[in-house]
Scaffold this active site. Structure first.
Site, PDB file in Angstrom:
ATOM      1  N   ASP A 167       0.834  -1.204   0.000  1.00  0.00           N
ATOM      2  CA  ASP A 167       0.000   0.000   0.000  1.00  0.00           C
ATOM      3  C   ASP A 167       0.869   1.255   0.000  1.00  0.00           C
ATOM      4  O   ASP A 167       1.518   1.570   0.995  1.00  0.00           O
ATOM      5  CB  ASP A 167      -0.896   0.003   1.239  1.00  0.00           C
ATOM      6  CG  ASP A 167      -2.042  -0.985   1.120  1.00  0.00           C
ATOM      7  OD1 ASP A 167      -2.550  -1.170  -0.011  1.00  0.00           O
ATOM      8  OD2 ASP A 167      -2.432  -1.559   2.146  1.00  0.00           O
ATOM      9  N   ASP A 195      -9.847  -5.739  -0.057  1.00  0.00           N
ATOM     10  CA  ASP A 195      -8.754  -5.086   0.665  1.00  0.00           C
ATOM     11  C   ASP A 195      -9.296  -4.317   1.865  1.00  0.00           C
ATOM     12  O   ASP A 195      -9.961  -3.288   1.690  1.00  0.00           O
ATOM     13  CB  ASP A 195      -8.030  -4.136  -0.307  1.00  0.00           C
ATOM     14  CG  ASP A 195      -6.738  -3.585   0.279  1.00  0.00           C
ATOM     15  OD1 ASP A 195      -6.385  -3.950   1.412  1.00  0.00           O
ATOM     16  OD2 ASP A 195      -6.096  -2.775  -0.423  1.00  0.00           O
TER      17      ASP A 195
HETATM   18 ZN    ZN Z   1      -4.260  -2.113  -0.487  1.00  0.00          ZN
END
Ligand code: ZN
Length: 194
Positions: A13, A153
């Protein structure tokens, strides 16, 4: 630990402190990881104007590059740029963003990432409406005869993972569930076993 585990990919991320209210890491960390990893790097860009850095992420070692529909004015062009660089292209959408926002791009992408928390921080609770969103996305994918993987996610746990899979998800991202547990290897194994 991840290399030794049964996990298929790394999910990374990247946050810029603008698109999301948090800053994580960027190109040098991914580049370093790529020198020791044998598994694909699934890079999730939570940054504004991601089209500025597509070739940089390719050079850093990204295999999947996912951009947010909310961050791309010319999404179709950005997806094309990712594919032209030889990467798999993904598109992510925030929890409140309707599936209609990807209706005309789903055939062109390799992955749709449904955010099941508001992006920016780990350890948040799974948003319940995601279950029906997955089911609707499965229908849309079928109607469009598209192949994109459905990735979930945020807030994935050992408790809800089975239901998420049953709704039709292909890829589960687990951060906090894995890394906050004393035996991360075993948690990954249990998730894979589902
Ligand atoms: Zn992610």
């Amino acid at each position: 630990m991840i290399e030794r585990s049964t996990a298929d990919w790394y999910h990374l991320d990247v946050m810029d402190g603008v698109f999301v209210p948090n800053i994580s890491f960027g190109l040098p960390v991914i580049k370093a990881l790529n020198t020791v990893s044998k598994k694909p790097l699934d890079v999730h860009l939570m940054i504004t104007q991601p089209e500025r850095y597509i070739s940089d992420f390719k050079k850093a070692g990204a295999h999947y590059l996912t951009v947010h529909v909310e961050a791309c004015t010319h999404l179709h062009r950005t997806v094309q740029m990712i594919k032209d660089e030889g990467m798999h292209a993904g598109v992510a959408i925030n929890p409140h963003t309707p599936l209609s926002s990807i209706e005309y791009i789903i055939e062109d992408v390799d992955l749709i990432c449904l955010m099941s928390v508001n992006p920016g921080f780990g350890g948040q609770h799974f948003i319940e409406q995601t279950y029906s969103k997955i089911e609707h996305l499965v229908q849309l994918r079928k109607a469009k005869n598209a192949q994109a993987l459905i990735e979930i996610d945020g807030g994935v746990t050992l408790k809800n993972a089975k239901k998420i899979i049953e709704c039709g998800a292909d890829v589960l991202v687990a951060g906090n569930t894995v890394f906050s547990h004393p035996n991360s290897l075993d948690v990954i194994h249990q998730l894979k076993h589902l």
